[in-house]
Motif scaffolding. Sequence first.
Motif, PDB file in Angstrom:
ATOM      1  N   ALA A   1      -8.749 -10.292 -15.435  1.00 49.95           N
ATOM      2  CA  ALA A   1      -7.562 -10.326 -14.575  1.00 49.95           C
ATOM      3  C   ALA A   1      -7.382  -8.980 -13.871  1.00 49.95           C
ATOM      4  CB  ALA A   1      -6.330 -10.670 -15.392  1.00 49.95           C
ATOM      5  N   ASN A   2      -7.578  -7.888 -14.601  1.00 49.47           N
ATOM      6  CA  ASN A   2      -7.493  -6.565 -13.975  1.00 49.47           C
ATOM      7  C   ASN A   2      -8.510  -6.436 -12.846  1.00 49.47           C
ATOM      8  OD1 ASN A   2      -5.480  -5.672 -15.691  1.00 49.47           O
ATOM      9  ND2 ASN A   2      -6.886  -4.624 -17.091  1.00 49.47           N
ATOM     10  N   GLY A   3      -9.671  -7.034 -13.059  1.00 45.98           N
ATOM     11  CA  GLY A   3     -10.755  -6.926 -12.080  1.00 45.98           C
ATOM     12  C   GLY A   3     -10.407  -7.566 -10.748  1.00 45.98           C
ATOM     13  N   ARG A   4      -9.621  -8.641 -10.785  1.00 45.28           N
ATOM     14  CA  ARG A   4      -9.232  -9.292  -9.523  1.00 45.28           C
ATOM     15  C   ARG A   4      -8.387  -8.335  -8.682  1.00 45.28           C
ATOM     16  NH1 ARG A   4      -9.894 -14.078 -12.690  1.00 45.28           N
ATOM     17  NH2 ARG A   4      -7.928 -13.943 -13.835  1.00 45.28           N
ATOM     18  N   PHE A   5      -7.507  -7.598  -9.353  1.00 48.37           N
ATOM     19  CA  PHE A   5      -6.699  -6.615  -8.623  1.00 48.37           C
ATOM     20  C   PHE A   5      -7.576  -5.466  -8.118  1.00 48.37           C
ATOM     21  CE2 PHE A   5      -4.258  -2.590  -8.840  1.00 48.37           C
ATOM     22  CZ  PHE A   5      -3.412  -2.828  -7.763  1.00 48.37           C
ATOM     23  N   ALA A   6      -8.448  -4.955  -8.992  1.00 48.47           N
ATOM     24  CA  ALA A   6      -9.315  -3.831  -8.597  1.00 48.47           C
ATOM     25  C   ALA A   6     -10.151  -4.211  -7.379  1.00 48.47           C
ATOM     26  CB  ALA A   6     -10.222  -3.441  -9.769  1.00 48.47           C
ATOM     27  N   LEU A   7     -10.656  -5.437  -7.373  1.00 48.12           N
ATOM     28  CA  LEU A   7     -11.500  -5.894  -6.274  1.00 48.12           C
ATOM     29  C   LEU A   7     -10.700  -6.036  -4.979  1.00 48.12           C
ATOM     30  CD1 LEU A   7     -14.539  -6.656  -6.144  1.00 48.12           C
ATOM     31  CD2 LEU A   7     -13.831  -9.054  -6.284  1.00 48.12           C
ATOM     32  N   SER A   8      -9.409  -6.364  -5.112  1.00 48.53           N
ATOM     33  CA  SER A   8      -8.575  -6.483  -3.908  1.00 48.53           C
ATOM     34  C   SER A   8      -8.431  -5.133  -3.213  1.00 48.53           C
ATOM     35  CB  SER A   8      -7.193  -7.054  -4.261  1.00 48.53           C
ATOM     36  OG  SER A   8      -6.370  -6.057  -4.863  1.00 48.53           O
ATOM     37  N   LEU A   9      -8.588  -4.043  -3.968  1.00 50.02           N
ATOM     38  CA  LEU A   9      -8.482  -2.702  -3.379  1.00 50.02           C
ATOM     39  C   LEU A   9      -9.841  -2.151  -2.961  1.00 50.02           C
ATOM     40  CD1 LEU A   9      -5.988  -0.984  -5.854  1.00 50.02           C
ATOM     41  CD2 LEU A   9      -5.475  -2.139  -3.708  1.00 50.02           C
ATOM     42  N   GLU A  10     -10.883  -2.462  -3.728  1.00 51.05           N
ATOM     43  CA  GLU A  10     -12.193  -1.853  -3.491  1.00 51.05           C
ATOM     44  C   GLU A  10     -13.302  -2.917  -3.503  1.00 51.05           C
ATOM     45  OE1 GLU A  10     -12.911   2.523  -4.675  1.00 51.05           O
ATOM     46  OE2 GLU A  10     -12.317   1.476  -6.501  1.00 51.05           O
ATOM     47  N   ALA A  11     -13.234  -3.819  -2.544  1.00 47.21           N
ATOM     48  CA  ALA A  11     -14.209  -4.925  -2.497  1.00 47.21           C
ATOM     49  C   ALA A  11     -15.638  -4.417  -2.347  1.00 47.21           C
ATOM     50  CB  ALA A  11     -13.864  -5.867  -1.352  1.00 47.21           C
TER      51      ALA A  11
ATOM     52  N   PHE B   1      -6.955   2.865 -11.560  1.00 48.28           N
ATOM     53  CA  PHE B   1      -5.967   3.804 -12.095  1.00 48.28           C
ATOM     54  C   PHE B   1      -6.576   5.151 -12.475  1.00 48.28           C
ATOM     55  CE2 PHE B   1      -4.205  -0.414 -12.664  1.00 48.28           C
ATOM     56  CZ  PHE B   1      -2.987  -0.249 -12.036  1.00 48.28           C
ATOM     57  N   LEU B   2      -7.907   5.237 -12.447  1.00 50.38           N
ATOM     58  CA  LEU B   2      -8.575   6.531 -12.671  1.00 50.38           C
ATOM     59  C   LEU B   2      -9.211   7.038 -11.385  1.00 50.38           C
ATOM     60  CD1 LEU B   2     -10.386   5.947 -16.111  1.00 50.38           C
ATOM     61  CD2 LEU B   2      -8.061   6.738 -15.662  1.00 50.38           C
ATOM     62  N   ARG B   3      -8.956   6.346 -10.269  1.00 49.57           N
ATOM     63  CA  ARG B   3      -9.677   6.635  -9.036  1.00 49.57           C
ATOM     64  C   ARG B   3      -8.732   7.016  -7.897  1.00 49.57           C
ATOM     65  NH1 ARG B   3     -14.594   5.403  -8.353  1.00 49.57           N
ATOM     66  NH2 ARG B   3     -14.382   4.415  -6.319  1.00 49.57           N
ATOM     67  N   GLU B   4      -7.611   7.678  -8.264  1.00 52.56           N
ATOM     68  CA  GLU B   4      -6.633   8.010  -7.224  1.00 52.56           C
ATOM     69  C   GLU B   4      -7.167   9.063  -6.254  1.00 52.56           C
ATOM     70  OE1 GLU B   4      -6.247   8.734 -10.435  1.00 52.56           O
ATOM     71  OE2 GLU B   4      -6.258  10.913 -10.369  1.00 52.56           O
ATOM     72  N   ASN B   5      -8.326   9.667  -6.576  1.00 53.17           N
ATOM     73  CA  ASN B   5      -8.929  10.622  -5.634  1.00 53.17           C
ATOM     74  C   ASN B   5      -9.986   9.982  -4.744  1.00 53.17           C
ATOM     75  OD1 ASN B   5      -7.420  12.892  -6.514  1.00 53.17           O
ATOM     76  ND2 ASN B   5      -8.695  12.975  -8.356  1.00 53.17           N
ATOM     77  N   SER B   6     -10.265   8.685  -4.953  1.00 48.03           N
ATOM     78  CA  SER B   6     -11.307   8.035  -4.163  1.00 48.03           C
ATOM     79  C   SER B   6     -10.826   7.802  -2.726  1.00 48.03           C
ATOM     80  CB  SER B   6     -11.693   6.703  -4.824  1.00 48.03           C
ATOM     81  OG  SER B   6     -11.882   5.697  -3.852  1.00 48.03           O
ATOM     82  N   THR B   7     -11.669   8.184  -1.770  1.00 46.95           N
ATOM     83  CA  THR B   7     -11.293   8.057  -0.359  1.00 46.95           C
ATOM     84  C   THR B   7     -11.065   6.597   0.011  1.00 46.95           C
ATOM     85  OG1 THR B   7     -12.952   9.781  -0.117  1.00 46.95           O
ATOM     86  CG2 THR B   7     -11.921   8.996   1.895  1.00 46.95           C
ATOM     87  N   SER B   8     -11.957   5.718  -0.469  1.00 44.05           N
ATOM     88  CA  SER B   8     -11.840   4.306  -0.089  1.00 44.05           C
ATOM     89  C   SER B   8     -10.572   3.687  -0.682  1.00 44.05           C
ATOM     90  CB  SER B   8     -13.079   3.527  -0.531  1.00 44.05           C
ATOM     91  OG  SER B   8     -13.223   3.591  -1.936  1.00 44.05           O
ATOM     92  N   LEU B   9     -10.259   4.084  -1.897  1.00 43.45           N
ATOM     93  CA  LEU B   9      -9.062   3.537  -2.545  1.00 43.45           C
ATOM     94  C   LEU B   9      -7.805   4.042  -1.844  1.00 43.45           C
ATOM     95  CD1 LEU B   9      -8.173   1.735  -4.847  1.00 43.45           C
ATOM     96  CD2 LEU B   9      -8.123   3.712  -6.315  1.00 43.45           C
TER      97      LEU B   9
END
Length: 255
Positions: free
Chosen positions: A175-185, A221-229
């Motif tokens: 379930a978490n993965g569906r949200f993560a993918l919505s941000l970083e497909a 939640f560990l990738r707040e420094n990622s440019t794409s995110l």
Amino acid sequence: MLDILLLPVLTDNYIYLLHEPVSGATAVVDPAIAEPVLAVLQENGWQLDYIFNTHHHHDHVGANLQLRQATGCKIAGAANDSTRIPGIDIALSDGDCITLGDQTFQVICTPGHTSGHIVYYCADSQALFCGDTLFSLGCGRLFEGTAEQMWHSLQKLKNLPSDTRIYCAHEYTQANGRFALSLEAHNLDLQHRLMEVAALRANNQPTLPSTIALEMATNPFLRENSTSLRAAISASPDDSPVTVFAKIRKLKDQF
Ligand code: ZN
Ligand code: FE
């Protein structure tokens, strides 16, 4: 090294049984219910020495008193939460250590999900028992803490060795993965992880443990420094890591 047994209970909780084979010392992390724990102890001829609680929620401490009565074990939990951990015998603070045979666990305070949440880090076995602070591809909801507190808590976990295995208290990965993918497909590590997760879940297998390295590559939640995110959530260049984290947490709550 520790033997670590994973017991799936209730809808999506995991109880972890830890056994140090040299001394025979045994602990259980966050026992929601007693029966499966007692069954495994009996099957293996193990004597329960400790309960390690991460926080006071019922699905983590539900069996504390029943297990103590049945085994005479000692109950360890956060000193900050000594009024809410049923039967607490050993009150732990940030930086304290507790040992299981030759294995040492360091206690790290990680407020956010609850104000008294702690995690147990065992460098000897490269294992982290993180309760409801960090999940694979997610993090705990902010019931009592602020986004800033949770962000600081997660920074502490990010700083652990990258090959640390993480044992979370819930199977929420898919379930978490569906949200993560919505941000970083387009995140390839995330795509690969989700294929692996789908295959594991199709066979009713756990997706845990994960590792710090895998979460750094895939967990929003560990990738707040990622440019794409940052681009995906329309963060402005001035937004601090805490602000970006808070936005992601809010989006997840509404997802
Ligand atoms: Zn909880
Ligand atoms: Fe929980």
